[in-house]
Design a protein around this motif. Structure first.
Motif, PDB file in Angstrom:
ATOM      1  N   PHE A 243       0.793  -1.222   0.000  1.00 25.60           N
ATOM      2  CA  PHE A 243       0.000   0.000   0.000  1.00 25.60           C
ATOM      3  C   PHE A 243       0.826   1.273   0.000  1.00 25.60           C
ATOM      4  O   PHE A 243       0.271   2.364  -0.104  1.00 25.60           O
ATOM      5  CB  PHE A 243      -0.952   0.014   1.192  1.00 25.60           C
ATOM      6  N   GLY A 244       2.145   1.156   0.142  1.00 21.00           N
ATOM      7  CA  GLY A 244       3.002   2.338   0.129  1.00 21.00           C
ATOM      8  C   GLY A 244       3.156   2.957   1.507  1.00 21.00           C
ATOM      9  O   GLY A 244       2.486   2.606   2.465  1.00 21.00           O
ATOM     10  N   ALA A 245       4.058   3.927   1.579  1.00 22.60           N
ATOM     11  CA  ALA A 245       4.394   4.531   2.861  1.00 22.60           C
ATOM     12  C   ALA A 245       3.561   5.769   3.180  1.00 22.60           C
ATOM     13  O   ALA A 245       3.622   6.277   4.288  1.00 22.60           O
ATOM     14  CB  ALA A 245       5.873   4.912   2.870  1.00 22.60           C
ATOM     15  N   ARG A 246       2.781   6.244   2.231  1.00 23.97           N
ATOM     16  CA  ARG A 246       2.076   7.506   2.433  1.00 23.97           C
ATOM     17  C   ARG A 246       1.083   7.428   3.592  1.00 23.97           C
ATOM     18  O   ARG A 246       1.038   8.307   4.437  1.00 23.97           O
ATOM     19  CB  ARG A 246       1.359   7.912   1.160  1.00 23.97           C
ATOM     20  N   HIS A 247       0.260   6.403   3.637  1.00 22.74           N
ATOM     21  CA  HIS A 247      -0.730   6.240   4.703  1.00 22.74           C
ATOM     22  C   HIS A 247      -0.458   4.956   5.488  1.00 22.74           C
ATOM     23  O   HIS A 247      -1.382   4.212   5.820  1.00 22.74           O
ATOM     24  CB  HIS A 247      -2.143   6.198   4.122  1.00 22.74           C
ATOM     25  N   PHE A 248       0.798   4.724   5.805  1.00 27.53           N
ATOM     26  CA  PHE A 248       1.182   3.475   6.457  1.00 27.53           C
ATOM     27  C   PHE A 248       0.506   3.304   7.809  1.00 27.53           C
ATOM     28  O   PHE A 248       0.048   2.223   8.149  1.00 27.53           O
ATOM     29  CB  PHE A 248       2.705   3.399   6.625  1.00 27.53           C
ATOM     30  N   GLY A 249       0.432   4.361   8.597  1.00 27.98           N
ATOM     31  CA  GLY A 249      -0.158   4.255   9.934  1.00 27.98           C
ATOM     32  C   GLY A 249      -1.615   3.830   9.900  1.00 27.98           C
ATOM     33  O   GLY A 249      -2.044   2.966  10.676  1.00 27.98           O
ATOM     34  N   VAL A 250      -2.383   4.420   9.021  1.00 30.74           N
ATOM     35  CA  VAL A 250      -3.798   4.069   8.901  1.00 30.74           C
ATOM     36  C   VAL A 250      -3.949   2.650   8.388  1.00 30.74           C
ATOM     37  O   VAL A 250      -4.737   1.858   8.925  1.00 30.74           O
ATOM     38  CB  VAL A 250      -4.522   5.066   7.967  1.00 30.74           C
ATOM     39  N   ASN A 251      -3.192   2.314   7.357  1.00 32.33           N
ATOM     40  CA  ASN A 251      -3.280   0.965   6.793  1.00 32.33           C
ATOM     41  C   ASN A 251      -2.848  -0.089   7.803  1.00 32.33           C
ATOM     42  O   ASN A 251      -3.467  -1.144   7.915  1.00 32.33           O
ATOM     43  CB  ASN A 251      -2.442   0.854   5.530  1.00 32.33           C
ATOM     44  N   ARG A 252      -1.799   0.190   8.541  1.00 34.62           N
ATOM     45  CA  ARG A 252      -1.319  -0.769   9.553  1.00 34.62           C
ATOM     46  C   ARG A 252      -2.349  -0.937  10.659  1.00 34.62           C
ATOM     47  O   ARG A 252      -2.571  -2.040  11.156  1.00 34.62           O
ATOM     48  CB  ARG A 252       0.024  -0.294  10.117  1.00 34.62           C
ATOM     49  N   GLY A 253      -3.000   0.141  11.027  1.00 40.21           N
ATOM     50  CA  GLY A 253      -4.051   0.045  12.035  1.00 40.21           C
ATOM     51  C   GLY A 253      -5.224  -0.805  11.583  1.00 40.21           C
ATOM     52  O   GLY A 253      -5.755  -1.619  12.346  1.00 40.21           O
ATOM     53  N   LEU A 254      -5.629  -0.624  10.337  1.00 44.07           N
ATOM     54  CA  LEU A 254      -6.736  -1.421   9.808  1.00 44.07           C
ATOM     55  C   LEU A 254      -6.359  -2.889   9.675  1.00 44.07           C
ATOM     56  O   LEU A 254      -7.152  -3.783   9.994  1.00 44.07           O
ATOM     57  CB  LEU A 254      -7.187  -0.867   8.462  1.00 44.07           C
ATOM     58  N   VAL A 255      -5.150  -3.135   9.207  1.00 44.05           N
ATOM     59  CA  VAL A 255      -4.681  -4.519   9.082  1.00 44.05           C
ATOM     60  C   VAL A 255      -4.518  -5.138  10.472  1.00 44.05           C
ATOM     61  O   VAL A 255      -4.785  -6.326  10.670  1.00 44.05           O
ATOM     62  CB  VAL A 255      -3.371  -4.576   8.274  1.00 44.05           C
ATOM     63  N   GLY A 256      -4.118  -4.345  11.441  1.00 50.55           N
ATOM     64  CA  GLY A 256      -3.959  -4.849  12.806  1.00 50.55           C
ATOM     65  C   GLY A 256      -5.265  -5.226  13.472  1.00 50.55           C
ATOM     66  O   GLY A 256      -5.283  -6.011  14.424  1.00 50.55           O
ATOM     67  N   LEU A 257      -6.376  -4.675  13.006  1.00 52.03           N
ATOM     68  CA  LEU A 257      -7.677  -5.029  13.570  1.00 52.03           C
ATOM     69  C   LEU A 257      -8.192  -6.381  13.085  1.00 52.03           C
ATOM     70  O   LEU A 257      -9.097  -6.947  13.690  1.00 52.03           O
ATOM     71  CB  LEU A 257      -8.708  -3.957  13.207  1.00 52.03           C
TER      72      LEU A 257
END
Length: 82
Positions: free
Chosen positions: A46-60
């Motif tokens: 997904f790239g580094a631009r929105h990594f925090g949001v994407n990681r949070g969603l994947v972490g759920l």
């Protein structure tokens, strides 16, 4: 992880402990390896631009999957066989 699920599925009533231990070990090992690989895969896909949001969603996903499997599916299986 599928191998561990097959091991757990094949646990019989005669001697359940060895199959249960092997299945839990394999599933735990694979879940742990995915846990450290997920941030890298998320960044690559997904790239580094929105990594925090994407990681949070994947972490759920384990929390949501755990809820679905433990309450909805396990409850229906228990009710069907009780």
């Amino acid at each position: 992880m599928a191998v561990g699920q097959v091991l757990l599925w094949g646990v019989g009533d005669a001697a359940p402990l060895p199959g249960l231990v092997a299945g839990v070990f394999v599933v735990g090992w694979m879940f742990g390896s995915l846990f450290w690989a997920i941030p890298t895969l998320t960044m690559e896909l997904f790239g580094a631009r929105h990594f925090g949001v994407n990681r949070g969603l994947v972490g759920l996903s384990p929390a949501i999957g755990g809820y679905v499997m433990s309450t909805l599916l396990a409850g229906r299986v228990y009710a069907a066989h009780a």
